[in-house]
Structures are given as structure tokens and as C-alpha cells.
Scaffold this motif. Structure first.
Motif, PDB file in Angstrom:
ATOM      1  N   VAL A 240      -7.657  19.606  18.040  1.00 54.13           N
ATOM      2  CA  VAL A 240      -9.071  20.774  17.529  1.00 54.13           C
ATOM      3  C   VAL A 240      -8.972  21.305  16.039  1.00 54.13           C
ATOM      4  CG1 VAL A 240      -8.761  23.025  18.207  1.00 54.13           C
ATOM      5  CG2 VAL A 240      -7.777  22.213  20.204  1.00 54.13           C
ATOM      6  N   LEU A 241      -7.748  20.983  15.356  1.00 48.96           N
ATOM      7  CA  LEU A 241      -7.466  21.611  13.816  1.00 48.96           C
ATOM      8  C   LEU A 241      -8.359  20.449  13.174  1.00 48.96           C
ATOM      9  CD1 LEU A 241      -7.013  23.204  11.907  1.00 48.96           C
ATOM     10  CD2 LEU A 241      -5.014  21.996  11.603  1.00 48.96           C
ATOM     11  N   GLY A 242      -8.872  19.065  13.599  1.00 54.56           N
ATOM     12  CA  GLY A 242      -9.447  17.869  12.979  1.00 54.56           C
ATOM     13  C   GLY A 242     -11.276  17.903  13.144  1.00 54.56           C
ATOM     14  N   GLY A 243     -10.729  18.737  14.330  1.00 52.15           N
ATOM     15  CA  GLY A 243     -12.696  18.929  14.773  1.00 52.15           C
ATOM     16  C   GLY A 243     -13.029  20.626  13.548  1.00 52.15           C
ATOM     17  N   ILE A 244     -12.266  21.098  13.816  1.00 54.23           N
ATOM     18  CA  ILE A 244     -12.620  22.450  12.473  1.00 54.23           C
ATOM     19  C   ILE A 244     -12.401  21.618  11.652  1.00 54.23           C
ATOM     20  CG2 ILE A 244     -12.227  24.600  11.890  1.00 54.23           C
ATOM     21  CD1 ILE A 244     -10.528  24.852  14.654  1.00 54.23           C
ATOM     22  N   TYR A 245     -11.336  21.255  10.826  1.00 56.58           N
ATOM     23  CA  TYR A 245     -12.084  20.291   9.407  1.00 56.58           C
ATOM     24  C   TYR A 245     -13.003  19.805   9.414  1.00 56.58           C
ATOM     25  CZ  TYR A 245     -11.023  17.882   4.900  1.00 56.58           C
ATOM     26  OH  TYR A 245     -11.242  17.597   4.300  1.00 56.58           O
ATOM     27  N   SER A 246     -13.228  19.319   9.670  1.00 57.75           N
ATOM     28  CA  SER A 246     -14.520  18.065  10.238  1.00 57.75           C
ATOM     29  C   SER A 246     -15.986  18.772   9.870  1.00 57.75           C
ATOM     30  CB  SER A 246     -14.863  17.424  11.018  1.00 57.75           C
ATOM     31  OG  SER A 246     -13.133  16.215  10.766  1.00 57.75           O
ATOM     32  N   THR A 247     -15.977  19.593  10.964  1.00 60.81           N
ATOM     33  CA  THR A 247     -17.833  20.564  10.881  1.00 60.81           C
ATOM     34  C   THR A 247     -17.304  21.773   9.193  1.00 60.81           C
ATOM     35  OG1 THR A 247     -15.754  22.302  11.800  1.00 60.81           O
ATOM     36  CG2 THR A 247     -17.657  20.947  13.317  1.00 60.81           C
ATOM     37  N   SER A 248     -16.524  22.237   9.148  1.00 58.99           N
ATOM     38  CA  SER A 248     -16.392  22.610   8.056  1.00 58.99           C
ATOM     39  C   SER A 248     -16.595  21.946   6.611  1.00 58.99           C
ATOM     40  CB  SER A 248     -15.036  23.601   7.554  1.00 58.99           C
ATOM     41  OG  SER A 248     -14.506  24.779   8.766  1.00 58.99           O
ATOM     42  N   GLU A 249     -15.987  20.920   6.799  1.00 55.73           N
ATOM     43  CA  GLU A 249     -16.521  20.174   6.071  1.00 55.73           C
ATOM     44  C   GLU A 249     -18.340  19.745   5.584  1.00 55.73           C
ATOM     45  OE1 GLU A 249     -14.834  16.341   3.512  1.00 55.73           O
ATOM     46  OE2 GLU A 249     -14.965  15.986   6.161  1.00 55.73           O
ATOM     47  N   VAL A 250     -18.614  19.644   6.935  1.00 55.66           N
ATOM     48  CA  VAL A 250     -20.149  18.974   6.653  1.00 55.66           C
ATOM     49  C   VAL A 250     -20.765  20.629   6.172  1.00 55.66           C
ATOM     50  CG1 VAL A 250     -22.135  18.756   8.062  1.00 55.66           C
ATOM     51  CG2 VAL A 250     -20.053  17.439   8.346  1.00 55.66           C
ATOM     52  N   TYR A 251     -19.999  21.337   6.824  1.00 56.78           N
ATOM     53  CA  TYR A 251     -21.472  22.634   6.816  1.00 56.78           C
ATOM     54  C   TYR A 251     -20.958  23.212   5.329  1.00 56.78           C
ATOM     55  CZ  TYR A 251     -22.158  28.255   7.219  1.00 56.78           C
ATOM     56  OH  TYR A 251     -22.974  28.936   7.089  1.00 56.78           O
ATOM     57  N   MET A 252     -19.976  23.116   4.787  1.00 57.22           N
ATOM     58  CA  MET A 252     -19.957  23.160   2.981  1.00 57.22           C
ATOM     59  C   MET A 252     -20.977  21.840   2.458  1.00 57.22           C
ATOM     60  SD  MET A 252     -16.324  22.077   0.898  1.00 57.22           S
ATOM     61  CE  MET A 252     -16.128  22.811  -0.805  1.00 57.22           C
ATOM     62  N   LEU A 253     -21.525  21.568   2.831  1.00 57.79           N
ATOM     63  CA  LEU A 253     -22.304  20.352   1.870  1.00 57.79           C
ATOM     64  C   LEU A 253     -23.895  21.192   1.682  1.00 57.79           C
ATOM     65  CD1 LEU A 253     -21.816  16.630   3.967  1.00 57.79           C
ATOM     66  CD2 LEU A 253     -21.488  17.816   1.458  1.00 57.79           C
ATOM     67  N   THR A 254     -23.651  21.937   3.084  1.00 59.35           N
ATOM     68  CA  THR A 254     -25.033  23.124   2.994  1.00 59.35           C
ATOM     69  C   THR A 254     -25.419  24.077   2.275  1.00 59.35           C
ATOM     70  OG1 THR A 254     -25.110  23.198   5.445  1.00 59.35           O
ATOM     71  CG2 THR A 254     -26.161  21.149   5.118  1.00 59.35           C
ATOM     72  N   ASP A 255     -24.048  24.602   2.156  1.00 62.50           N
ATOM     73  CA  ASP A 255     -23.765  25.830   1.955  1.00 62.50           C
ATOM     74  C   ASP A 255     -24.027  26.429   0.056  1.00 62.50           C
ATOM     75  OD1 ASP A 255     -22.445  28.585   1.550  1.00 62.50           O
ATOM     76  OD2 ASP A 255     -20.313  27.719   1.176  1.00 62.50           O
ATOM     77  N   ASN A 256     -24.798  27.148  -0.231  1.00 68.90           N
ATOM     78  CA  ASN A 256     -25.611  27.183  -1.145  1.00 68.90           C
ATOM     79  C   ASN A 256     -24.785  29.159  -1.583  1.00 68.90           C
ATOM     80  OD1 ASN A 256     -27.030  25.159  -1.875  1.00 68.90           O
ATOM     81  ND2 ASN A 256     -28.651  26.082  -0.155  1.00 68.90           N
ATOM     82  N   SER A 257     -24.184  29.434  -0.879  1.00 70.78           N
ATOM     83  CA  SER A 257     -23.640  31.007  -1.399  1.00 70.78           C
ATOM     84  C   SER A 257     -22.537  30.613  -2.392  1.00 70.78           C
ATOM     85  CB  SER A 257     -22.624  31.734   0.047  1.00 70.78           C
ATOM     86  OG  SER A 257     -21.042  30.935   0.526  1.00 70.78           O
ATOM     87  N   PRO A 258     -22.638  31.784  -2.411  1.00 71.19           N
ATOM     88  CA  PRO A 258     -21.344  31.560  -4.298  1.00 71.19           C
ATOM     89  C   PRO A 258     -20.065  31.244  -4.129  1.00 71.19           C
ATOM     90  CG  PRO A 258     -22.866  33.305  -4.287  1.00 71.19           C
ATOM     91  CD  PRO A 258     -23.177  33.016  -2.885  1.00 71.19           C
ATOM     92  N   GLU A 259     -19.576  30.530  -4.649  1.00 73.52           N
ATOM     93  CA  GLU A 259     -18.288  29.867  -5.163  1.00 73.52           C
ATOM     94  C   GLU A 259     -17.699  29.160  -2.575  1.00 73.52           C
ATOM     95  OE1 GLU A 259     -15.763  33.063  -5.542  1.00 73.52           O
ATOM     96  OE2 GLU A 259     -15.809  32.473  -7.970  1.00 73.52           O
ATOM     97  N   PHE A 260     -18.705  29.228  -2.781  1.00 75.46           N
ATOM     98  CA  PHE A 260     -18.146  28.707  -0.539  1.00 75.46           C
ATOM     99  C   PHE A 260     -18.104  29.762   0.011  1.00 75.46           C
ATOM    100  CE2 PHE A 260     -18.467  24.670  -3.940  1.00 75.46           C
ATOM    101  CZ  PHE A 260     -19.362  24.040  -3.098  1.00 75.46           C
ATOM    102  N   ARG A 261     -18.399  30.710  -0.574  1.00 69.37           N
ATOM    103  CA  ARG A 261     -18.100  32.469   0.661  1.00 69.37           C
ATOM    104  C   ARG A 261     -18.052  31.559   2.054  1.00 69.37           C
ATOM    105  NH1 ARG A 261     -19.900  36.998  -3.635  1.00 69.37           N
ATOM    106  NH2 ARG A 261     -17.853  36.221  -4.701  1.00 69.37           N
ATOM    107  N   ASP A 262     -19.593  31.458   2.374  1.00 70.36           N
ATOM    108  CA  ASP A 262     -20.053  31.495   3.581  1.00 70.36           C
ATOM    109  C   ASP A 262     -19.040  30.042   3.923  1.00 70.36           C
ATOM    110  OD1 ASP A 262     -22.227  32.999   3.594  1.00 70.36           O
ATOM    111  OD2 ASP A 262     -23.918  31.828   3.227  1.00 70.36           O
TER     112      ASP A 262
END
Length: 310
Positions: A240-262
Motif C-alpha cells: 500500500v505504501l509503495g503505491g502511495i509513494y510511486s503515485t506521489s512521485e509521478v504527481y510531483m513531476l506535474t506539480d507547479n505549485s510553490p515548493e510543491f505544496r500540492d
């Protein structure tokens, strides 16, 4: 006549027995008889001359001593790793020169990417011949894998340095969110080149090492969050946690918010959703009933309560 012949036969056998019996009598076992018999025997052959001490070449001896010292050092370092929970020190598994090159190469990744060119530039920075790149079997993958190992070591060092104590004051969801954020923040200097790193990790020759590194990372996060279970839910928690980490890692690539707040909000939301017992139990229970798998909701609830307990 026959009886006299039989008698003489018995007498001759008795005399023969008397001639044999004295051999075992105490007379022949006395010290005087033994000494006389020993003088009649031939002297024993001389003992062989002991071999000479082998000559030792000083250079060879010195080399052997240094090798023994290295073996002792390896054993000592292995003992340290075992005593610290099997943690691998930074740079372990890399030759000293290779580690220097790879560490220097990371400075060139934001401009050159995870490439052989970055490794060559790193070698020149530390005064090593660029030919050392040939020592890395999988060129670009070696640089990405070194970065993953180094980030894991940094995470463990921060936990040991005091942040682990701060985590104890948080609830489970906050501990997990904090640890994932600590690890993902290490990728921010390379975020523009991280899609290339993911592509390298997904190549058939590299995927095995990538999965192992991520499994170790997730296990370390759960361990730091206070999980020490060893039953079946050990695997479920890490999946479960591995899936959360991987999806968050991919989400981070498209995050343009200041200091990756999103991204950090996304991590918090996903972890809370994963640990939402009511929603998870109902969904799994309905699915089991629909499939007619013969599993009651009760056993599933028991498993999920253990897996996702707060």
C-alpha cells in the motif's frame, strides 16, 4: 587295539596343547625375556629428517599481511552493519574511486541529465580518467542507482540524528506523510530530469534493482513510523505504501505549485484515504459478496483492521 590307538591319539593332542600354552604363560612376559628378545631384533630404522622451514619472500609476506588486515576490516564493518539493523553505510558496494566519481557526477545531472556525459564530467572534476566510465556495467543506471542509495542513507541519517524522536509525537498518518515528504524533497534539485531517471529504472536490465531499492525504502519508512510487525499484513502495508509513494512521485513531476505544496497535500490525502477503515472495509466486503468468493465480510474486516490500524 582300537581303544589303545584312540588313547594314544588323545595323549598326542594333549602334548601338542602343552607345547602351545607356554607362549601365553607369565614366563614369556617377564622383563628379562623381553629384553633378551629385543636385543635379538634388528634396530629400528632412523627417523626421517624434519623438513626445513620454507623461505618467505618479504614482499609476499607483506602483501599477505595487508590482505589479512583488509579481511579483518571487512569483518568489522560487517559486524557494525549487523549491529545497526543491517543498514548499509553510504558508499557501501562501490569502490572508493567510483563513489567519488558518481557523487561528483550528480552535480552535472540538472544540466546533462542521467547520462554518460554527466559521469565523464564528474570524473574530470575529481581528477580521475574518464575511462572509469567503462567500469560501470550499466552506465546511466549506475548513476541513478547510486542516487537512490545515497538518498536512502541520508534519510536514515536524519532519522537517527533526531528527527525520529520528533516523529513519535505525531500520529501514524502524519509520520508516514512526513517521511515520504523527506524522501521526495531530495529529488527536487533533479525534478526536471527525473522522468529520464524513471525511464532508466523501468528498462528490463534495471527494473530488478529498482524494485529492490524501492522495497528497502518503503520498509525503512514503515520501520521509522513505528511498525515492527512480521505477519502477513507486513507485506500488505508495504504494498500500500509503495503505491502511495510511486503515485506521489509521478504527481510531483506535474506539480507547479510553490515548493510543491500540492504534492504534499496529495501525499497527506492519499495516506488518509488508505487508512480510512470504514471506506476500505465496506468496499472490500461488497466486492467479496458480489464475486461469491465464499469469504465473509467478518474475516476481511479483521484483516483490514490489523493492516490499517492507527
Amino acid at each position: 587295539m582300537a581303544s589303545s590307538l584312540a588313547a594314544r591319539h588323545l595323549l598326542s593332542r594333549a602334548a601338542a596343547a602343552r607345547r602351545v600354552l607356554p607362549c601365553a604363560s607369565p614366563l614369556y612376559s617377564s622383563p628379562s625375556i623381553l629384553r633378551r628378545l629385543s636385543t635379538d631384533a634388528s634396530p629400528p630404522p632412523p627417523l626421517p629428517t624434519p623438513p626445513l622451514e620454507p623461505t618467505v619472500d618479504p614482499a609476499t609476506s607483506e602483501g599477505a599481511s595487508s590482505y589479512a588486515g583488509a579481511s579483518a576490516g571487512e569483518s568489522y564493518r560487517s559486524g557494525q552493519g549487523a549491529s545497526s539493523g543491517g543498514r548499509r553505510p553510504a558508499g557501501a558496494g562501490y569502490e572508493e574511486e567510483q563513489e567519488k566519481v558518481l557523487r561528483a557526477s550528480l552535480l552535472h545531472v540538472p544540466r546533462m541529465g542521467w547520462s554518460e556525459s554527466a559521469t565523464i564530467a564528474g570524473a574530470r572534476d575529481v581528477g580521475v580518467s574518464p575511462a572509469i566510465v567503462g567500469a560501470f556495467q550499466r552506465k546511466e543506471a549506475a548513476l541513478v542507482e547510486y542516487f537512490m542509495d545515497d538518498c536512502l542513507q541520508q534519510l536514515m541519517d536524519r532519522i537517527d540524528a533526531g528527527e525520529g524522536e520528533q516523529l513519535k509525537n505525531l500520529i501514524l498518518t502524519e509520520r508516514l506523510s512526513r517521511l515520504i515528504r523527506m524522501r521526495l524533497e531530495m529529488q527536487t534539485p533533479y525534478i526536471s530530469k527525473w522522468p529520464q531517471a524513471l525511464s532508466i529504472q523501468s528498462q528490463p536490465a534495471n527494473v530488478s534493482t529498482s524494485l529492490k531499492q524501492r522495497a528497502v525504502l518503503v520498509d525503512e519508512i514503515w520501520h521509522a513510523a513505528g511498525d515492527s510487525g512480521s505477519d502477513i499484513d507486513w507485506y500488505v502495508k508495504r504494498a500500500v505504501l509503495g503505491g502511495i509513494y510511486s503515485t506521489s512521485e509521478v504527481y510531483m513531476l506535474t506539480d507547479n505549485s510553490p515548493e510543491f505544496r500540492d504534492t504534499w497535500a496529495f501525499v497527506n490525502r492519499r495516506i488518509k484515504e488508505a487508512l480510512d477503515l470504514q471506506k476500505s472495509v465496506k468496499e472490500v466486503g461488497y466486492l467479496a459478496e458480489a464475486m461469491g468468493a465464499g469469504l465473509g465480510v467478518g474475516p476481511i474486516q479483521g484483516i483490514l483492521n490489523k493492516v490499517f490500524q492507527k
